[in-house]
Design a protein around this motif. Structure first.
Motif, PDB file in Angstrom:
ATOM      1  N   SER A   1       0.820  -1.213   0.000  1.00  0.00           N
ATOM      2  CA  SER A   1       0.000   0.000   0.000  1.00  0.00           C
ATOM      3  C   SER A   1       0.855   1.264   0.000  1.00  0.00           C
ATOM      4  O   SER A   1       0.559   2.213  -0.702  1.00  0.00           O
ATOM      5  CB  SER A   1      -0.936  -0.002   1.212  1.00  0.00           C
ATOM      6  OG  SER A   1      -0.188  -0.038   2.410  1.00  0.00           O
TER       7      SER A   1
ATOM      8  N   LEU B   1       2.449   1.655  -3.454  1.00  0.00           N
ATOM      9  CA  LEU B   1       1.426   2.030  -4.432  1.00  0.00           C
ATOM     10  C   LEU B   1       1.065   3.505  -4.296  1.00  0.00           C
ATOM     11  O   LEU B   1       0.995   4.239  -5.301  1.00  0.00           O
ATOM     12  CB  LEU B   1       0.188   1.147  -4.234  1.00  0.00           C
ATOM     13  CG  LEU B   1      -0.930   1.296  -5.272  1.00  0.00           C
ATOM     14  CD1 LEU B   1      -0.446   0.885  -6.650  1.00  0.00           C
ATOM     15  CD2 LEU B   1      -2.141   0.458  -4.866  1.00  0.00           C
ATOM     16  N   GLN B   2       0.836   3.968  -3.044  1.00  0.00           N
ATOM     17  CA  GLN B   2       0.518   5.385  -2.821  1.00  0.00           C
ATOM     18  C   GLN B   2       1.680   6.268  -3.258  1.00  0.00           C
ATOM     19  O   GLN B   2       1.477   7.337  -3.827  1.00  0.00           O
ATOM     20  CB  GLN B   2       0.221   5.633  -1.327  1.00  0.00           C
ATOM     21  CG  GLN B   2      -0.982   4.908  -0.776  1.00  0.00           C
ATOM     22  CD  GLN B   2      -2.287   5.395  -1.365  1.00  0.00           C
ATOM     23  OE1 GLN B   2      -2.319   6.401  -2.063  1.00  0.00           O
ATOM     24  NE2 GLN B   2      -3.354   4.680  -1.116  1.00  0.00           N
TER      25      GLN B   2
ATOM     26  N   LEU C   1       3.892   5.706  -5.665  1.00  0.00           N
ATOM     27  CA  LEU C   1       3.936   5.781  -7.136  1.00  0.00           C
ATOM     28  C   LEU C   1       2.809   6.642  -7.691  1.00  0.00           C
ATOM     29  O   LEU C   1       3.023   7.453  -8.609  1.00  0.00           O
ATOM     30  CB  LEU C   1       3.864   4.367  -7.728  1.00  0.00           C
ATOM     31  CG  LEU C   1       5.085   3.467  -7.478  1.00  0.00           C
ATOM     32  CD1 LEU C   1       4.809   2.044  -7.919  1.00  0.00           C
ATOM     33  CD2 LEU C   1       6.309   4.033  -8.197  1.00  0.00           C
ATOM     34  N   ILE C   2       1.602   6.508  -7.122  1.00  0.00           N
ATOM     35  CA  ILE C   2       0.454   7.299  -7.598  1.00  0.00           C
ATOM     36  C   ILE C   2       0.702   8.786  -7.355  1.00  0.00           C
ATOM     37  O   ILE C   2       0.510   9.628  -8.242  1.00  0.00           O
ATOM     38  CB  ILE C   2      -0.853   6.834  -6.906  1.00  0.00           C
ATOM     39  CG1 ILE C   2      -1.223   5.430  -7.375  1.00  0.00           C
ATOM     40  CG2 ILE C   2      -1.987   7.797  -7.191  1.00  0.00           C
ATOM     41  CD1 ILE C   2      -2.328   4.773  -6.568  1.00  0.00           C
ATOM     42  N   PHE C   3       1.137   9.127  -6.140  1.00  0.00           N
ATOM     43  CA  PHE C   3       1.379  10.530  -5.797  1.00  0.00           C
ATOM     44  C   PHE C   3       2.522  11.125  -6.631  1.00  0.00           C
ATOM     45  O   PHE C   3       2.466  12.273  -7.045  1.00  0.00           O
ATOM     46  CB  PHE C   3       1.683  10.665  -4.305  1.00  0.00           C
ATOM     47  CG  PHE C   3       0.450  10.710  -3.442  1.00  0.00           C
ATOM     48  CD1 PHE C   3      -0.772  10.277  -3.912  1.00  0.00           C
ATOM     49  CD2 PHE C   3       0.508  11.191  -2.137  1.00  0.00           C
ATOM     50  CE1 PHE C   3      -1.909  10.319  -3.128  1.00  0.00           C
ATOM     51  CE2 PHE C   3      -0.620  11.247  -1.333  1.00  0.00           C
ATOM     52  CZ  PHE C   3      -1.826  10.804  -1.841  1.00  0.00           C
TER      53      PHE C   3
ATOM     54  N   PHE D   1       3.378  10.215  -9.654  1.00  0.00           N
ATOM     55  CA  PHE D   1       2.853  10.419 -11.007  1.00  0.00           C
ATOM     56  C   PHE D   1       2.036  11.711 -11.075  1.00  0.00           C
ATOM     57  O   PHE D   1       2.199  12.529 -11.987  1.00  0.00           O
ATOM     58  CB  PHE D   1       1.984   9.218 -11.408  1.00  0.00           C
ATOM     59  CG  PHE D   1       1.217   9.430 -12.678  1.00  0.00           C
ATOM     60  CD1 PHE D   1       1.856   9.395 -13.919  1.00  0.00           C
ATOM     61  CD2 PHE D   1      -0.145   9.693 -12.644  1.00  0.00           C
ATOM     62  CE1 PHE D   1       1.145   9.609 -15.091  1.00  0.00           C
ATOM     63  CE2 PHE D   1      -0.866   9.912 -13.810  1.00  0.00           C
ATOM     64  CZ  PHE D   1      -0.220   9.869 -15.040  1.00  0.00           C
ATOM     65  N   PHE D   2       1.129  11.911 -10.091  1.00  0.00           N
ATOM     66  CA  PHE D   2       0.326  13.127 -10.054  1.00  0.00           C
ATOM     67  C   PHE D   2       1.213  14.365  -9.926  1.00  0.00           C
ATOM     68  O   PHE D   2       0.956  15.395 -10.558  1.00  0.00           O
ATOM     69  CB  PHE D   2      -0.661  13.081  -8.885  1.00  0.00           C
ATOM     70  CG  PHE D   2      -1.937  12.368  -9.198  1.00  0.00           C
ATOM     71  CD1 PHE D   2      -2.743  12.774 -10.243  1.00  0.00           C
ATOM     72  CD2 PHE D   2      -2.349  11.280  -8.446  1.00  0.00           C
ATOM     73  CE1 PHE D   2      -3.930  12.117 -10.543  1.00  0.00           C
ATOM     74  CE2 PHE D   2      -3.528  10.618  -8.727  1.00  0.00           C
ATOM     75  CZ  PHE D   2      -4.316  11.028  -9.781  1.00  0.00           C
TER      76      PHE D   2
ATOM     77  N   SER E   1       3.003  15.143 -13.310  1.00  0.00           N
ATOM     78  CA  SER E   1       2.029  15.581 -14.317  1.00  0.00           C
ATOM     79  C   SER E   1       1.554  17.000 -14.035  1.00  0.00           C
ATOM     80  O   SER E   1       1.510  17.852 -14.935  1.00  0.00           O
ATOM     81  CB  SER E   1       0.832  14.623 -14.341  1.00  0.00           C
ATOM     82  OG  SER E   1       1.246  13.302 -14.515  1.00  0.00           O
TER      83      SER E   1
ATOM     84  N   PHE F   1       1.808  16.883  -3.606  1.00  0.00           N
ATOM     85  CA  PHE F   1       1.863  15.464  -3.970  1.00  0.00           C
ATOM     86  C   PHE F   1       3.282  14.909  -3.878  1.00  0.00           C
ATOM     87  O   PHE F   1       3.490  13.775  -3.429  1.00  0.00           O
ATOM     88  CB  PHE F   1       1.320  15.254  -5.387  1.00  0.00           C
ATOM     89  CG  PHE F   1      -0.169  15.075  -5.450  1.00  0.00           C
ATOM     90  CD1 PHE F   1      -0.795  14.079  -4.712  1.00  0.00           C
ATOM     91  CD2 PHE F   1      -0.951  15.903  -6.239  1.00  0.00           C
ATOM     92  CE1 PHE F   1      -2.168  13.908  -4.770  1.00  0.00           C
ATOM     93  CE2 PHE F   1      -2.330  15.743  -6.299  1.00  0.00           C
ATOM     94  CZ  PHE F   1      -2.935  14.746  -5.566  1.00  0.00           C
TER      95      PHE F   1
ATOM     96  N   SER G   1       4.348  12.002  -1.294  1.00  0.00           N
ATOM     97  CA  SER G   1       4.843  10.705  -1.766  1.00  0.00           C
ATOM     98  C   SER G   1       6.114  10.306  -1.017  1.00  0.00           C
ATOM     99  O   SER G   1       6.260   9.146  -0.598  1.00  0.00           O
ATOM    100  CB  SER G   1       5.111  10.758  -3.272  1.00  0.00           C
ATOM    101  OG  SER G   1       6.149  11.669  -3.574  1.00  0.00           O
TER     102      SER G   1
ATOM    103  N   VAL H   1      -3.563  10.114   3.242  1.00  0.00           N
ATOM    104  CA  VAL H   1      -4.156  10.332   1.912  1.00  0.00           C
ATOM    105  C   VAL H   1      -5.373  11.251   2.019  1.00  0.00           C
ATOM    106  O   VAL H   1      -5.553  12.170   1.214  1.00  0.00           O
ATOM    107  CB  VAL H   1      -4.536   8.973   1.271  1.00  0.00           C
ATOM    108  CG1 VAL H   1      -5.353   9.172   0.002  1.00  0.00           C
ATOM    109  CG2 VAL H   1      -3.286   8.170   0.957  1.00  0.00           C
TER     110      VAL H   1
END
Length: 572
Positions: free
Chosen positions: A3, A6-7, A9-11, A13-14, A17, A64, A68, A92
């Motif tokens: 978890s 995963l959080q 990598l998602i953060f 990426f955001f 971007s 973000f 992360s 989160v």
């Protein structure tokens, strides 16, 4: 754990971007305004609005990115915690509450994010669930509720108009009476969230939270929300409001700097330095330099997050000891952590040419060029010197002072390899991000022409602050009448002029006495007599009477029939 990764990598990426998108918006001077009507009632409509411009996009990317790295850091810092998933999801929720506040120019949806920050911060500060954590979380939540109530009042005042989007009233906000009141409520809300005097006591108390929470709160989320709100509303404030903000923020900056020089808790020193930097941001905002405030807000987020991460790693390896008097010689055992700690500390001081220098030097020069008065100028520069002083003091106690810890068997950089990944990810940006952002955010490099003495004032105050911090670190404590007087004075200053006492015992004692009287007179008095106890006795009596009727119903029936016949015979 999966978890956390995963959080992370998602953060990340955001973050990347949104940063690229923000630079694109900045380059082409673009804004996107998305409006969705949820409900229309008579003349008022409830509308959800998203404002995408370079300010919101760049700030979200920074939030973000830091989140992360903090989540990556938490994977090892909170290792073995049974509720790690709950902790990550609370973080989160904290980040997404901040996103809701950043994106919306609508006062109602700002309130949702604002209140979400206060609610989740209560859970995070009270994460360890002991008496100290509970008291700190209650103080944090209740102080922030004052700001929530202020925004609610602003929402109520905007009921007189067609909607709650403050950007629609920019032209008339300085003259219209109701909208001036909205501006005052926004200032009060920002003061509570950014812990300006007299609402400062919750910020050091919130150090009862785990260190990753402190790193996130003090860099880019909770305490910066107030400054961000002021940046968004800055076009609406009058000259008198700006002057009031200037006095409050300068007082906060000065008080926090003195308190940090006398504090011995490592996390509280860094928390007080955050308070000092928030005061500096609002000081320069009140002089009208909005872009410069945002510039310093972004840079401050990096080095403050790194400072808390390094402090957490040191505390973690010292068996949860936070007192700097027990530290010393840590650099010999944890060299990489201490290098990161010192770089972030020097960036906080504004050492050339680290990231903090680019914003702090510009802030000092802009204030020097302003004609607010000599006392404001002097107080600001004394506070800048004191910032260097407490940074020097912390570095001396942690790195250079003789080893004063009982056991050294756990002190090693090898114990926190995952935490180091999070810290090293920030060090590079703490060094170079100041110059990068200066090239990106300012189309023309800012240049101020000042007399040579005023130009050298910043450098001289840095030198004097470093010397004062070193002398303060080497000072020997002796037990005498003079030292006891100094101890009383220092405890008064460390407590931010007894602000925690005023904001807890000074205010709530009246309400506690009133609640005790109500409890005695009503809950255990009249309500008890006419309520639970007496009602129970009455029901018990009636139930016994009904039971008597039920057991003897045939006899009673014949008795009633006999009495009825007697009445007929006697009266008819």
């Amino acid at each position: 754990m999966l978890s956390c990764n995963l959080q992370f990598l998602i953060f990340m990426f955001f973050s990347n971007s949104l940063y690229l998108l923000g630079l694109y918006f900045l380059n082409f001077n673009m804004e996107i305004y998305i409006e969705y009507e949820i409900l229309s009632l008579n003349s008022s409509s409830i509308v959800f609005i998203i404002l995408l411009d370079w300010v919101s996009l760049v700030f979200m990317s920074f939030v973000f990115f830091i989140s992360s790295l903090v989540i990556k850091y938490s994977d090892e810092y909170m290792y073995g915690d049974k509720k790690l998933k709950r902790f990550i999801w609370l973080m989160v929720l904290f980040v997404f509450s901040m996103m809701l506040m950043i994106l919306s120019p609508n006062l109602v949806s700002i309130l949702l994010g604002w209140d979400g920050l206060g609610l989740v911060s209560f859970g995070l500060v009270n994460y360890y669930q002991n008496i100290k954590s509970y008291n700190a979380s209650m103080l944090t939540a209740l102080t922030n509720r004052i700001g929530d109530a202020a925004i609610l009042m602003g929402v109520a005042f905007l009921m007189n108009y067609s909607g709650w989007t403050f950007s629609s009233y920019l032209e008339i906000m300085k003259t219209e009476q109701f909208l001036i009141m909205v501006s005052l409520f926004v200032i009060m809300a920002a003061m509570t969230k950014s812990a300006q005097i007299p609402f400062s006591s919750w910020l050091p108390a919130a150090m009862a939270a785990p260190t990753p929470v402190s790193s996130l709160v003090h860099s880019s989320t909770l305490v910066t929300a107030g400054v961000y709100l002021l940046i968004r509303f800055s076009y609406l404030f009058s000259h008198n409001m700006f002057y009031f903000l200037l006095l409050v923020s300068l007082t906060t900056m000065y008080a926090a700097s003195i308190a940090a020089n006398l504090e011995y808790d490592l996390k509280k020193i860094i928390a007080l330095s955050t308070l000092s930097q928030l005061g500096m941001m609002i000081t320069i905002l009140s002089l009208g330099e909005v872009d410069l405030v945002f510039f310093h807000l972004l840079i401050h987020a990096f080095f403050k997050a790194l400072l808390f991460m390094c402090a957490g790693a040191i505390i973690h390896n010292l068996g949860n000891c936070q007192d700097i008097r027990y530290m010393g010689g840590v650099i010999y055992f944890m060299p990489l952590t201490c290098v990161c700690f010192n770089i972030s500390n020097f960036a906080l001081c504004g050492l050339p040419f680290l990231s903090g220098f680019y914003s702090k030097d510009l802030i000092a020069e802009f204030l020097s060029g302003d004609s607010s008065g000599f006392s404001i100028y002097l107080l600001f520069y004394i506070s800048v010197g004191l910032t260097v002083s407490y940074s020097m003091r912390v570095s001396y106690f942690v790195n250079l002072k003789e080893v004063n810890y009982i056991s050294l068997m756990y002190l090693s950089d090898n114990n926190n390899k995952i935490m180091l990944k999070g810290m090293v990810g920030l060090v590079y940006l703490v060094i170079v991000k100041g110059s990068m952002l200066m090239w990106l955010l300012f189309s023309t490099p800012p240049f101020l022409l000042l007399p040579s003495l005023m130009k050298l004032m910043t450098l001289s105050m840095i030198g004097m602050g470093a010397y004062f911090g070193y002398e303060l670190s080497c000072m020997k404590h002796t037990y005498s009448n003079k030292s006891m007087k100094f101890y009383k004075l220092s405890s008064f200053l460390v407590n931010l002029w007894n602000m925690p006492i005023l904001s807890t015992f000074g205010l709530n004692s009246y309400f506690l006495r009133l609640s005790k009287m109500y409890n005695k007179k009503f809950d255990y008095g009249w309500l008890e007599y006419y309520g639970s106890k007496n009602l129970f006795k009455l029901i018990k009596k009636f139930s016994k009477l009904f039971q008597l009727f039920m057991r003897n119903h045939l006899k009673l029936f014949f008795l009633v029939v006999f009495i009825w016949i007697l009445v007929i015979l006697v009266f008819f």
